[in-house]
Design an enzyme around this catalytic site. Structure first.
Site, PDB file in Angstrom:
ATOM      1  N   ASN A   1       0.685  -1.169   0.139  1.00  0.00           N
ATOM      2  CA  ASN A   1       0.098   0.149  -0.024  1.00  0.00           C
ATOM      3  C   ASN A   1       0.906   1.200   0.021  1.00  0.00           C
ATOM      4  O   ASN A   1       1.462   1.569   1.123  1.00  0.00           O
ATOM      5  CB  ASN A   1      -0.986   0.051   1.247  1.00  0.00           C
ATOM      6  CG  ASN A   1      -1.770   1.318   1.539  1.00  0.00           C
ATOM      7  OD1 ASN A   1      -1.879   2.115   0.443  1.00  0.00           O
ATOM      8  ND2 ASN A   1      -2.326   1.428   2.545  1.00  0.00           N
ATOM      9  N   TRP A   2       1.152   1.842  -1.234  1.00  0.00           N
ATOM     10  CA  TRP A   2       1.873   2.926  -1.444  1.00  0.00           C
ATOM     11  C   TRP A   2       1.455   4.200  -0.867  1.00  0.00           C
ATOM     12  O   TRP A   2       2.005   5.289  -0.785  1.00  0.00           O
ATOM     13  CB  TRP A   2       2.536   3.057  -2.747  1.00  0.00           C
ATOM     14  CG  TRP A   2       3.377   2.144  -3.364  1.00  0.00           C
ATOM     15  CD1 TRP A   2       4.147   1.162  -2.496  1.00  0.00           C
ATOM     16  CD2 TRP A   2       4.005   2.077  -4.536  1.00  0.00           C
ATOM     17  NE1 TRP A   2       5.076   0.572  -3.126  1.00  0.00           N
ATOM     18  CE2 TRP A   2       4.847   1.038  -4.297  1.00  0.00           C
ATOM     19  CE3 TRP A   2       3.724   2.641  -5.641  1.00  0.00           C
ATOM     20  CZ2 TRP A   2       5.687   0.444  -5.636  1.00  0.00           C
ATOM     21  CZ3 TRP A   2       4.436   2.401  -6.947  1.00  0.00           C
ATOM     22  CH2 TRP A   2       5.409   1.175  -6.920  1.00  0.00           C
ATOM     23  N   LYS A   3      -0.055   4.287  -0.538  1.00  0.00           N
ATOM     24  CA  LYS A   3      -0.489   5.489   0.147  1.00  0.00           C
ATOM     25  C   LYS A   3      -0.068   6.629  -0.950  1.00  0.00           C
ATOM     26  O   LYS A   3      -0.051   6.582  -1.847  1.00  0.00           O
ATOM     27  CB  LYS A   3      -0.023   5.776   1.472  1.00  0.00           C
ATOM     28  CG  LYS A   3      -0.048   4.604   2.401  1.00  0.00           C
ATOM     29  CD  LYS A   3      -0.117   4.836   3.922  1.00  0.00           C
ATOM     30  CE  LYS A   3      -0.023   3.467   4.693  1.00  0.00           C
ATOM     31  NZ  LYS A   3       0.001   3.704   5.969  1.00  0.00           N
TER      32      LYS A   3
ATOM     33  N   HIS B   1      -9.878   1.018   4.603  1.00  0.00           N
ATOM     34  CA  HIS B   1      -8.334   1.213   5.402  1.00  0.00           C
ATOM     35  C   HIS B   1      -8.596   2.183   6.657  1.00  0.00           C
ATOM     36  O   HIS B   1      -9.496   3.230   6.547  1.00  0.00           O
ATOM     37  CB  HIS B   1      -7.388   1.963   4.341  1.00  0.00           C
ATOM     38  CG  HIS B   1      -5.762   1.929   4.976  1.00  0.00           C
ATOM     39  ND1 HIS B   1      -5.528   2.918   5.968  1.00  0.00           N
ATOM     40  CD2 HIS B   1      -4.870   1.077   4.720  1.00  0.00           C
ATOM     41  CE1 HIS B   1      -4.305   2.704   6.342  1.00  0.00           C
ATOM     42  NE2 HIS B   1      -3.827   1.514   5.320  1.00  0.00           N
TER      43      HIS B   1
ATOM     44  N   GLU C   1      -6.940   4.741   7.748  1.00  0.00           N
ATOM     45  CA  GLU C   1      -6.725   6.159   7.436  1.00  0.00           C
ATOM     46  C   GLU C   1      -8.059   6.748   6.846  1.00  0.00           C
ATOM     47  O   GLU C   1      -8.536   7.960   7.016  1.00  0.00           O
ATOM     48  CB  GLU C   1      -5.549   6.225   6.546  1.00  0.00           C
ATOM     49  CG  GLU C   1      -4.281   6.183   7.457  1.00  0.00           C
ATOM     50  CD  GLU C   1      -2.960   5.554   6.463  1.00  0.00           C
ATOM     51  OE1 GLU C   1      -3.127   6.013   5.332  1.00  0.00           O
ATOM     52  OE2 GLU C   1      -2.195   5.050   7.231  1.00  0.00           O
TER      53      GLU C   1
ATOM     54  N   GLU D   1      -5.616  -5.011  10.620  1.00  0.00           N
ATOM     55  CA  GLU D   1      -4.522  -4.005  10.706  1.00  0.00           C
ATOM     56  C   GLU D   1      -4.828  -2.952  12.100  1.00  0.00           C
ATOM     57  O   GLU D   1      -5.638  -2.316  12.090  1.00  0.00           O
ATOM     58  CB  GLU D   1      -4.593  -2.872   9.763  1.00  0.00           C
ATOM     59  CG  GLU D   1      -4.223  -3.521   8.310  1.00  0.00           C
ATOM     60  CD  GLU D   1      -3.617  -2.755   7.179  1.00  0.00           C
ATOM     61  OE1 GLU D   1      -2.546  -2.610   6.746  1.00  0.00           O
ATOM     62  OE2 GLU D   1      -4.265  -1.513   7.126  1.00  0.00           O
TER      63      GLU D   1
ATOM     64  N   GLY E   1       2.203   2.400  10.743  1.00  0.00           N
ATOM     65  CA  GLY E   1       3.167   3.330  10.606  1.00  0.00           C
ATOM     66  C   GLY E   1       3.788   4.082  11.881  1.00  0.00           C
ATOM     67  O   GLY E   1       4.515   4.847  11.781  1.00  0.00           O
TER      68      GLY E   1
ATOM     69  N   SER F   1       3.172  -2.044  10.360  1.00  0.00           N
ATOM     70  CA  SER F   1       4.477  -1.836  10.472  1.00  0.00           C
ATOM     71  C   SER F   1       5.423  -3.437  10.340  1.00  0.00           C
ATOM     72  O   SER F   1       6.393  -3.732  10.933  1.00  0.00           O
ATOM     73  CB  SER F   1       5.000  -1.457  11.908  1.00  0.00           C
ATOM     74  OG  SER F   1       4.533  -0.130  11.944  1.00  0.00           O
TER      75      SER F   1
ATOM     76  N   GLY G   1       2.689  -0.949   4.196  1.00  0.00           N
ATOM     77  CA  GLY G   1       2.852   0.577   3.916  1.00  0.00           C
ATOM     78  C   GLY G   1       4.168   0.847   3.756  1.00  0.00           C
ATOM     79  O   GLY G   1       4.867   0.558   3.105  1.00  0.00           O
ATOM     80  N   GLY G   2       4.993   1.275   4.761  1.00  0.00           N
ATOM     81  CA  GLY G   2       6.204   1.880   4.778  1.00  0.00           C
ATOM     82  C   GLY G   2       7.240   0.980   4.078  1.00  0.00           C
ATOM     83  O   GLY G   2       8.041   1.605   3.127  1.00  0.00           O
TER      84      GLY G   2
END
Ligand code: PEP
Length: 254
Positions: free
Chosen positions: A9-11, A95, A97, A167, A173, A212, A233-234
């Site tokens: 997930n590159w956001k 998600h 966010e 999640e 993150g 993470s 993600g990251g």
């Protein structure tokens, strides 16, 4: 029995030059990773370029979000048919966010999941509790409600075409990963709810862990019986790190 699924997930990250550099490095690193599904969810602006660059590989493209309507006056939104037109086979919905920053409800997430299935796109339905909810001992209850409400419109005969991503919000993150045992406890609970709702198909639904995830933590997470993949993600912004996550079996720390 369940094929592992590792999704990036590159956001709101990456531009076209960065995408090309990533893909050029990533493809050779995962060329022999046939036993897993590899999915990349870039920003919408890069989907067309991504699908061109992964053509002929086993890597699949995903949307990071979708609007459940077919078309019309929804400025700034993207319809399921548009994702299908871009060659997407997956899309992330619910998600945390989006739930937190854009007040998306379980009911809205449920409509998105159903709309994606209508277009033969696999929804990756995200659920997870906040730290406050976990500290209050409500993690299982919160996740159970999200599962029930967000999957309310998934027909039983299409249940095995969805993916669930657990999640925990406090692990996204933050560098804090749930322990494999903590994560497994929630995954097992989700599995039981899925089996109660969908019968045998519930045992075929893949449940990813997200929060993470790193090359150093993925092996132990994936060793748990009900963890079937990772939503990353990251660490997915680095081709070498994401490739190591795809090759989770060889990431065992001695
Ligand atoms: C995510 O946002 O889906 C996620 C898991 O992010 P990170 O890996 O950076 O925690």
């Amino acid at each position: 029995m369940r094929k592992p699924i590792l999704a990036a997930n590159w956001k709101m990250n990456m531009n076209s030059a960065e995408l090309s550099a990533f893909i050029g490095q990533f493809i050779p690193l995962v060329a022999n990773a046939e036993a897993v599904d590899i999915v990349i969810a870039p920003p919408f602006t890069l989907l067309d370029r991504l699908t061109q660059q992964i053509a002929g590989t086993a890597i699949q493209a995903a949307g990071q979000n979708v609007n459940p309507e077919e078309n019309g006056a929804f400025t700034g939104e993207i319809a399921p048919g548009m994702l299908a037109d871009m060659g997407c086979t997956y899309a992330i919905v619910g998600h945390s966010e989006r739930r937190a920053l854009y007040a998306e409800s379980d009911e809205f997430v449920a409509r998105k999941a159903a709309a994606l299935l209508d277009h033969h796109i696999c929804p990756i339905v995200c659920v997870g509790e906040t730290l406050e909810q976990r500290d209050a001992g409500r993690a299982l209850e919160v996740v159970e409600t999200q599962i029930r409400e967000s999957l309310a419109q998934v027909p039983s005969d299409q249940a095995d075409q969805i993916v669930v991503a657990y999640e925990p919000v406090w692990a996204i993150g933050t560098g804090r990963t749930a322990t494999p045992e903590n994560a497994q406890q929630v995954h097992e609970h989700i599995r039981k709810r899925l089996a109660a709702k969908f019968g045998e198909a519930g045992n075929r639904i893949r449940i990813q862990y997200g929060g993470s995830v790193k090359p150093e933590t993925v092996y132990d997470l994936m060793s748990q019986p009900d963890i079937d993949g990772a939503l990353v993600g990251g660490a997915s912004l680095d081709p070498e790190a994401f490739a190591r996550i795809v090759h989770f079996q060889s990431q065992r720390i001695q």
